[in-house]
Design a protein around this motif. Structure first.
Motif, PDB file in Angstrom:
ATOM      1  N   LEU A 178      -7.441 -60.925  49.910  1.00 19.96           N
ATOM      2  CA  LEU A 178      -6.012 -61.106  49.661  1.00 19.96           C
ATOM      3  C   LEU A 178      -5.441 -62.049  50.718  1.00 19.96           C
ATOM      4  CD1 LEU A 178      -4.846 -57.470  48.805  1.00 19.96           C
ATOM      5  CD2 LEU A 178      -5.326 -59.353  47.236  1.00 19.96           C
ATOM      6  N   LEU A 179      -4.806 -63.110  50.247  1.00 22.03           N
ATOM      7  CA  LEU A 179      -4.183 -64.087  51.131  1.00 22.03           C
ATOM      8  C   LEU A 179      -2.792 -63.623  51.549  1.00 22.03           C
ATOM      9  CD1 LEU A 179      -5.118 -67.300  49.124  1.00 22.03           C
ATOM     10  CD2 LEU A 179      -6.297 -66.355  51.129  1.00 22.03           C
ATOM     11  N   PRO A 180      -2.272 -64.153  52.651  1.00 22.68           N
ATOM     12  CA  PRO A 180      -0.916 -63.775  53.078  1.00 22.68           C
ATOM     13  C   PRO A 180       0.130 -64.007  51.992  1.00 22.68           C
ATOM     14  CG  PRO A 180      -2.029 -64.972  54.830  1.00 22.68           C
ATOM     15  CD  PRO A 180      -2.928 -65.048  53.626  1.00 22.68           C
ATOM     16  N   SER A 181      -0.032 -65.049  51.190  1.00 25.12           N
ATOM     17  CA  SER A 181       0.948 -65.336  50.137  1.00 25.12           C
ATOM     18  C   SER A 181       0.908 -64.322  49.012  1.00 25.12           C
ATOM     19  CB  SER A 181       0.710 -66.737  49.573  1.00 25.12           C
ATOM     20  OG  SER A 181      -0.592 -66.836  49.013  1.00 25.12           O
ATOM     21  N   GLU A 182      -0.147 -63.484  48.985  1.00 30.20           N
ATOM     22  CA  GLU A 182      -0.278 -62.476  47.936  1.00 30.20           C
ATOM     23  C   GLU A 182       0.154 -61.096  48.401  1.00 30.20           C
ATOM     24  OE1 GLU A 182      -4.120 -64.578  45.736  1.00 30.20           O
ATOM     25  OE2 GLU A 182      -4.438 -63.131  47.371  1.00 30.20           O
ATOM     26  N   THR A 238       7.856 -59.816  41.166  1.00 34.44           N
ATOM     27  CA  THR A 238       6.494 -60.041  40.698  1.00 34.44           C
ATOM     28  C   THR A 238       5.537 -58.935  41.157  1.00 34.44           C
ATOM     29  OG1 THR A 238       6.153 -61.462  42.633  1.00 34.44           O
ATOM     30  CG2 THR A 238       6.719 -62.540  40.548  1.00 34.44           C
ATOM     31  N   ALA A 239       5.957 -58.127  42.150  1.00 33.51           N
ATOM     32  CA  ALA A 239       5.104 -57.034  42.628  1.00 33.51           C
ATOM     33  C   ALA A 239       5.192 -55.792  41.747  1.00 33.51           C
ATOM     34  CB  ALA A 239       5.489 -56.667  44.063  1.00 33.51           C
ATOM     35  N   ASP A 268       5.592 -50.869  55.029  1.00 38.06           N
ATOM     36  CA  ASP A 268       4.535 -50.813  54.009  1.00 38.06           C
ATOM     37  C   ASP A 268       4.117 -52.230  53.607  1.00 38.06           C
ATOM     38  OD1 ASP A 268       4.590 -48.076  54.003  1.00 38.06           O
ATOM     39  OD2 ASP A 268       5.815 -47.887  52.180  1.00 38.06           O
ATOM     40  N   ILE A 269       2.845 -52.386  53.306  1.00 37.96           N
ATOM     41  CA  ILE A 269       2.311 -53.659  52.822  1.00 37.96           C
ATOM     42  C   ILE A 269       1.965 -53.495  51.352  1.00 37.96           C
ATOM     43  CG2 ILE A 269       0.581 -55.458  53.111  1.00 37.96           C
ATOM     44  CD1 ILE A 269       2.407 -55.159  55.504  1.00 37.96           C
ATOM     45  N   ILE A 270       2.505 -54.376  50.502  1.00 40.80           N
ATOM     46  CA  ILE A 270       2.227 -54.282  49.068  1.00 40.80           C
ATOM     47  C   ILE A 270       1.700 -55.620  48.564  1.00 40.80           C
ATOM     48  CG2 ILE A 270       4.046 -52.548  48.723  1.00 40.80           C
ATOM     49  CD1 ILE A 270       5.772 -54.803  47.516  1.00 40.80           C
ATOM     50  N   VAL A 271       1.063 -55.566  47.404  1.00 40.21           N
ATOM     51  CA  VAL A 271       0.612 -56.781  46.732  1.00 40.21           C
ATOM     52  C   VAL A 271       1.811 -57.379  46.006  1.00 40.21           C
ATOM     53  CG1 VAL A 271      -0.931 -57.743  44.997  1.00 40.21           C
ATOM     54  CG2 VAL A 271      -1.703 -55.853  46.446  1.00 40.21           C
TER      55      VAL A 271
END
Length: 332
Positions: A3-7, A263-264, A309-312
């Protein structure tokens, strides 16, 4: 899966806004075309374009010889009429005394009273002419009505000016007005006092803040664009009239909300969820959406996520609950 930072997106509490694009030109907050109010030859006009002036400072002087002669003539005529009036009043007092003693007829009294009344009327008219001549004389020296900068000079010393002749243009650019337009369907959400943030061509990397101070009542004929006017503070005189500006008008905002990219958001039947990164996996995290902001691009989360929190943030079909991931770099 990598997973890239932009994702990825790190959840934060921040101000959430609904905005609409606003573009237009900057015009001076105040501008005035200064014209001659009396006739005469221009005696002095030393200021040129770009020079700053203070309120009350002299701008143009018109030769006042003819005006002064006119004033002196009016004053002399008025003084002569006043002398005649004083004499007539004295004669009226004597005639009144004689009539009272029966020495002369009342018809003489009526004649003297009519003469006094006529002279009083003449004197009043002449004093108005004197006041008008004094006013004309005062208009021969033109001063700045407010602090500003000369933007145009139309005459030179020696030229003849008559009432209405354009002399100078004075502008005040301590504040500028952004004359912009937005789609008329946003009209119900517009109000005076809303904030704008703009960028200006020729000044990269800077944003300027302003406030809506007027909203037109109708759209421009033949379009669906509603004119709006915002006041922009001109700090350090960086901005100039005529510059093109583009930015955002804040229609509504909240100061402390959790917003994530729309978009998430994922849906499963009547359930709404996101994929939250937990250690080396993504896990399904159900969320409740309060509303959307920024023309639908940001969703405000009422429950289900906390700051940090970190989400996609992207709709990645292959990524499902429980998928092992390898994060490359920090989330955006």
């Amino acid at each position: 899966m990598q997973l890239l930072p932009s994702e990825l997106h790190e959840v934060r509490r921040a101000a959430l806004r609904d905005t609409v694009q606003l573009t237009g030109s900057l015009v001076p907050g105040r501008e005035l075309t200064i014209a001659a109010e009396v006739s005469g030859r221009i005696e002095d006009v030393s200021l040129r374009e770009g020079q700053a002036v203070k309120a009350g400072e002299g701008l143009v002087t018109i030769d006042v010889e003819a005006l002064r002669n006119q004033l002196e003539q009016q004053q002399s005529t008025a003084q002569a009429t006043l002398a005649q009036l004083d004499l007539a009043r004295a004669q009226l007092r004597r005639t009144t005394d004689l009539v009272g003693r029966g020495v002369t007829s009342s018809s003489s009294l009526e004649t003297e009273a009519a003469n006094v009344a006529q002279l009083e009327a003449n004197y009043a008219a002449l004093m108005k002419q004197v006041a008008s001549a004094e006013d004309d004389l005062s208009k021969a020296r033109i001063t700045a009505p407010f602090d500003g900068v000369i933007s145009k000079r139309s005459v030179n010393a020696g030229a003849f000016a008559s009432p209405g002749t354009e002399l100078l243009q004075l502008v005040d650019i301590s504040e500028l007005i952004l004359e912009g337009g937005i789609p008329v369907n946003y009209a119900p959400r517009l109000r005076v006092g809303q904030q704008v943030s703009i960028r200006v061509d020729g000044i990269p990397g800077r944003r300027f803040e302003g406030t809506i101070n007027r909203v037109a009542p109708v759209a421009v004929a033949g379009t669906r664009v509603l004119p709006v006017y915002a006041t922009i503070a001109n700090t350090n005189d960086l901005l100039k009239g005529g510059m093109f500006a583009a930015g955002e008008l804040v229609l509504e905002e909240t100061q402390d909300g959790i917003g994530i990219p729309t978009t998430a958001i994922r849906e499963d039947g009547d359930k709404t969820y996101v994929l939250r990164v937990e250690d080396d996996r993504v896990v399904r995290q159900e969320v409740e959406i309060a509303r959307t902001w920024n023309r639908g691009r940001t969703s405000e989360i009422a429950s289900g996520l906390d700051a940090g929190d970190i989400i996609v943030s992207q709709a990645m079909e292959r990524l499902q609950d429980g998928t092992r991931v390898n994060r490359i770099g920090a989330a955006q």
